[in-house]
Design an enzyme around this catalytic site. Structure first.
Site, PDB file in Angstrom:
ATOM      1  N   ARG A 118       0.794  -1.241   0.000  1.00  0.00           N
ATOM      2  CA  ARG A 118       0.000   0.000   0.000  1.00  0.00           C
ATOM      3  C   ARG A 118       0.818   1.278   0.000  1.00  0.00           C
ATOM      4  O   ARG A 118       0.253   2.347  -0.176  1.00  0.00           O
ATOM      5  CB  ARG A 118      -0.969  -0.014   1.187  1.00  0.00           C
ATOM      6  CG  ARG A 118      -2.078  -1.044   1.022  1.00  0.00           C
ATOM      7  CD  ARG A 118      -3.132  -0.931   2.097  1.00  0.00           C
ATOM      8  NE  ARG A 118      -4.257  -1.823   1.828  1.00  0.00           N
ATOM      9  CZ  ARG A 118      -4.277  -3.107   2.119  1.00  0.00           C
ATOM     10  NH1 ARG A 118      -3.234  -3.669   2.704  1.00  0.00           N
ATOM     11  NH2 ARG A 118      -5.329  -3.855   1.839  1.00  0.00           N
ATOM     12  N   HIS A 160      -1.442 -15.173   6.912  1.00  0.00           N
ATOM     13  CA  HIS A 160      -1.581 -15.209   5.446  1.00  0.00           C
ATOM     14  C   HIS A 160      -0.692 -16.272   4.815  1.00  0.00           C
ATOM     15  O   HIS A 160      -0.368 -16.193   3.631  1.00  0.00           O
ATOM     16  CB  HIS A 160      -1.263 -13.823   4.856  1.00  0.00           C
ATOM     17  CG  HIS A 160      -2.246 -12.765   5.262  1.00  0.00           C
ATOM     18  ND1 HIS A 160      -2.053 -11.423   5.022  1.00  0.00           N
ATOM     19  CD2 HIS A 160      -3.447 -12.861   5.882  1.00  0.00           C
ATOM     20  CE1 HIS A 160      -3.093 -10.735   5.503  1.00  0.00           C
ATOM     21  NE2 HIS A 160      -3.937 -11.585   6.029  1.00  0.00           N
ATOM     22  N   CYS A 210      -5.227 -32.110  -1.605  1.00  0.00           N
ATOM     23  CA  CYS A 210      -4.908 -32.999  -0.481  1.00  0.00           C
ATOM     24  C   CYS A 210      -4.044 -32.338   0.583  1.00  0.00           C
ATOM     25  O   CYS A 210      -3.766 -32.935   1.613  1.00  0.00           O
ATOM     26  CB  CYS A 210      -4.227 -34.274  -0.998  1.00  0.00           C
ATOM     27  SG  CYS A 210      -2.575 -33.975  -1.686  1.00  0.00           S
ATOM     28  N   ILE A 214      10.307   1.400  11.743  1.00  0.00           N
ATOM     29  CA  ILE A 214      10.405   0.358  12.768  1.00  0.00           C
ATOM     30  C   ILE A 214      11.857   0.109  13.204  1.00  0.00           C
ATOM     31  O   ILE A 214      12.138   0.054  14.413  1.00  0.00           O
ATOM     32  CB  ILE A 214       9.786  -0.958  12.248  1.00  0.00           C
ATOM     33  CG1 ILE A 214       8.293  -0.753  12.022  1.00  0.00           C
ATOM     34  CG2 ILE A 214      10.022  -2.111  13.228  1.00  0.00           C
ATOM     35  CD1 ILE A 214       7.632  -1.817  11.197  1.00  0.00           C
TER      36      ILE A 214
HETATM   37  P1  NAD Z   1      -0.347  -3.217   5.194  1.00  0.00           P
HETATM   38  O1  NAD Z   1      -1.686  -2.752   4.882  1.00  0.00           O
HETATM   39  O2  NAD Z   1      -0.140  -3.890   6.481  1.00  0.00           O
HETATM   40  O3  NAD Z   1       0.610  -1.893   5.042  1.00  0.00           O
HETATM   41  C1  NAD Z   1       1.961  -1.807   5.398  1.00  0.00           C
HETATM   42  C2  NAD Z   1       2.146  -0.552   6.282  1.00  0.00           C
HETATM   43  O4  NAD Z   1       3.504  -0.521   6.707  1.00  0.00           O
HETATM   44  C3  NAD Z   1       1.869   0.771   5.564  1.00  0.00           C
HETATM   45  O5  NAD Z   1       0.956   1.539   6.328  1.00  0.00           O
HETATM   46  C4  NAD Z   1       3.250   1.475   5.525  1.00  0.00           C
HETATM   47  O6  NAD Z   1       3.168   2.870   5.729  1.00  0.00           O
HETATM   48  C5  NAD Z   1       3.961   0.824   6.677  1.00  0.00           C
HETATM   49  N1  NAD Z   1       5.419   0.770   6.552  1.00  0.00           N
HETATM   50  C6  NAD Z   1       6.157   0.446   5.463  1.00  0.00           C
HETATM   51  N2  NAD Z   1       7.477   0.415   5.772  1.00  0.00           N
HETATM   52  C7  NAD Z   1       7.572   0.761   7.088  1.00  0.00           C
HETATM   53  C8  NAD Z   1       8.663   0.920   7.992  1.00  0.00           C
HETATM   54  N3  NAD Z   1       9.927   0.705   7.612  1.00  0.00           N
HETATM   55  N4  NAD Z   1       8.396   1.273   9.281  1.00  0.00           N
HETATM   56  C9  NAD Z   1       7.122   1.506   9.677  1.00  0.00           C
HETATM   57  N5  NAD Z   1       6.044   1.367   8.874  1.00  0.00           N
HETATM   58  C10 NAD Z   1       6.257   0.977   7.589  1.00  0.00           C
HETATM   59  O7  NAD Z   1       0.249  -4.221   4.233  1.00  0.00           O
HETATM   60  P2  NAD Z   1       0.206  -4.202   2.689  1.00  0.00           P
HETATM   61  O8  NAD Z   1       1.479  -3.605   2.265  1.00  0.00           O
HETATM   62  O9  NAD Z   1      -1.047  -3.569   2.195  1.00  0.00           O
HETATM   63  O10 NAD Z   1       0.159  -5.754   2.341  1.00  0.00           O
HETATM   64  C11 NAD Z   1      -1.060  -6.494   2.455  1.00  0.00           C
HETATM   65  C12 NAD Z   1      -0.761  -7.958   2.661  1.00  0.00           C
HETATM   66  O11 NAD Z   1       0.066  -8.432   1.593  1.00  0.00           O
HETATM   67  C13 NAD Z   1       0.041  -8.255   3.892  1.00  0.00           C
HETATM   68  O12 NAD Z   1      -0.806  -8.369   4.983  1.00  0.00           O
HETATM   69  C14 NAD Z   1       0.722  -9.559   3.497  1.00  0.00           C
HETATM   70  O13 NAD Z   1      -0.121 -10.650   3.619  1.00  0.00           O
HETATM   71  C15 NAD Z   1       1.029  -9.358   2.032  1.00  0.00           C
HETATM   72  N6  NAD Z   1       2.411  -8.855   1.852  1.00  0.00           N
HETATM   73  C16 NAD Z   1       3.411  -9.496   2.530  1.00  0.00           C
HETATM   74  C17 NAD Z   1       4.723  -9.050   2.401  1.00  0.00           C
HETATM   75  C18 NAD Z   1       5.801  -9.778   3.170  1.00  0.00           C
HETATM   76  O14 NAD Z   1       5.614 -10.938   3.539  1.00  0.00           O
HETATM   77  N7  NAD Z   1       6.933  -9.139   3.465  1.00  0.00           N
HETATM   78  C19 NAD Z   1       5.010  -7.949   1.589  1.00  0.00           C
HETATM   79  C20 NAD Z   1       3.940  -7.318   0.894  1.00  0.00           C
HETATM   80  C21 NAD Z   1       2.626  -7.789   1.054  1.00  0.00           C
END
Ligand code: NAD
Length: 260
Positions: free
Chosen positions: A38, A123, A134, A240
């Site tokens: 996002r 997820h 299976c 973070i």
């Molecule tokens: P999300 O909606 O949880 O958004 C991620 C959030 O993290 C955003 O609000 C962003 O501002 C914040 N963020 C990014 N980098 C950051 C940092 N360094 N410190 C603090 N905040 C930070 O997740 P999404 O990106 O919409 O992804 C949706 C789903 O897709 C996830 O729940 C997951 O299942 C999958 N996904 C997984 C991975 C992975 O495994 N690393 C990566 C991308 C998407």
């Protein structure tokens, strides 16, 4: 509040907690080089995720899904746990962290040293595949080898079922056991620590409220504000690694930090 005030409040909350449950999203792994969905440079700006029903209905969608996975997996393979993952592992080693509930599929919490049984994956996991018929686990290397040679999406040799990355796609049911465990952990923690998730997708986005109802403190650390910041005892808009890493590294150096 200055950043020094924020850090000292975070330090006090983490230091006092005995049963922290961390709830992580894609944001904890961006510092490992894995893009989130996002953010402005996130994956959604480049391609729409493939819905589960489309994956089931069309061989071409399954082919496209494996084509994309072949590309994204090279990023996953290169990625290493970062300062945020390592901070959680330190909290676990010191006896403050009970478990991690993650929406991530990258396996980096386990690779940081947190035991796999204390990581609840909502997820699924992208580092292997599974048969939708299976349930048999399939390793990725032989799948990619065959896919590169034939271009055909994989089928299970045991039952002929469709093989899919062991992740939960949009439109696919949440894993019941993992959800039940996550709710149990959320209800029994004394500090719920939300890291790098926008908290917009339910049911997972409901966890902070469950933790508060059961009396836990709530900390939200995300790059941008979330809609649930008003519920939090401490909401921090920040990165973070530097924020959590800085506080936990200080905490770990103090005598008596270990809770064992
Ligand atoms: P999300 O909606 O949880 O958004 C991620 C959030 O993290 C955003 O609000 C962003 O501002 C914040 N963020 C990014 N980098 C950051 C940092 N360094 N410190 C603090 N905040 C930070 O997740 P999404 O990106 O919409 O992804 C949706 C789903 O897709 C996830 O729940 C997951 O299942 C999958 N996904 C997984 C991975 C992975 O495994 N690393 C990566 C991308 C998407």
């Amino acid at each position: 509040m200055t950043s020094a005030d924020t850090s000292s409040r975070l330090h006090r909350l983490l230091g006092a907690a005995r049963r922290i449950v961390a709830f992580t999203g894609a944001g904890i792994s961006t510092e490992s080089g894995i893009p989130d969905f996002r953010s402005d440079d996130g994956l959604w700006r480049r391609m729409r995720p493939i819905d589960f029903q489309d994956f089931l209905a069309s061989e071409e969608m399954r082919r496209e899904s494996w084509r994309r996975k072949a590309v994204s997996d090279s990023t996953l393979e290169m990625a290493k746990p970062n300062r945020g993952h390592l901070a959680l592992c330190t909290l676990h080693r010191l006896g403050h962290l009970q478990s991690v509930i993650t929406q991530n599929v990258d396996g980096l919490h386990q690779r940081s040293g947190i035991p796999a049984e204390q990581v609840i994956e909502l997820h699924g996991n992208a580092t292997y595949a599974a048969c939708l018929g299976c349930g048999e686990r399939h390793e990725l290397a032989p799948i990619f080898e065959r896919f590169r040679a034939t271009g055909d999406p994989p089928l299970c040799e045991l039952c002929g079922g469709i093989v899919k990355s062991a992740t939960i796609s949009f439109g696919q049911a949440m894993p019941a056991v993992a959800m039940a465990r996550a709710e149990q952990e959320t209800s029994s923690c004394d500090l719920f620590l939300v890291l790098g998730t926008s908290l917009v997708v339910y049911p997972a986005a409901g966890f902070p409220r469950i933790a508060k109802i059961h009396g836990a403190k709530l900390v939200i650390l995300n790059r941008e504000p979330t809609d649930q910041d008003h519920l939090a005892d401490l909401a921090i808009a920040g990165e973070i690694g530097p924020v959590l890493g800085g506080v936990v590294e200080t905490l770990a150096r103090e005598p008596g930090a270990a809770r064992h």
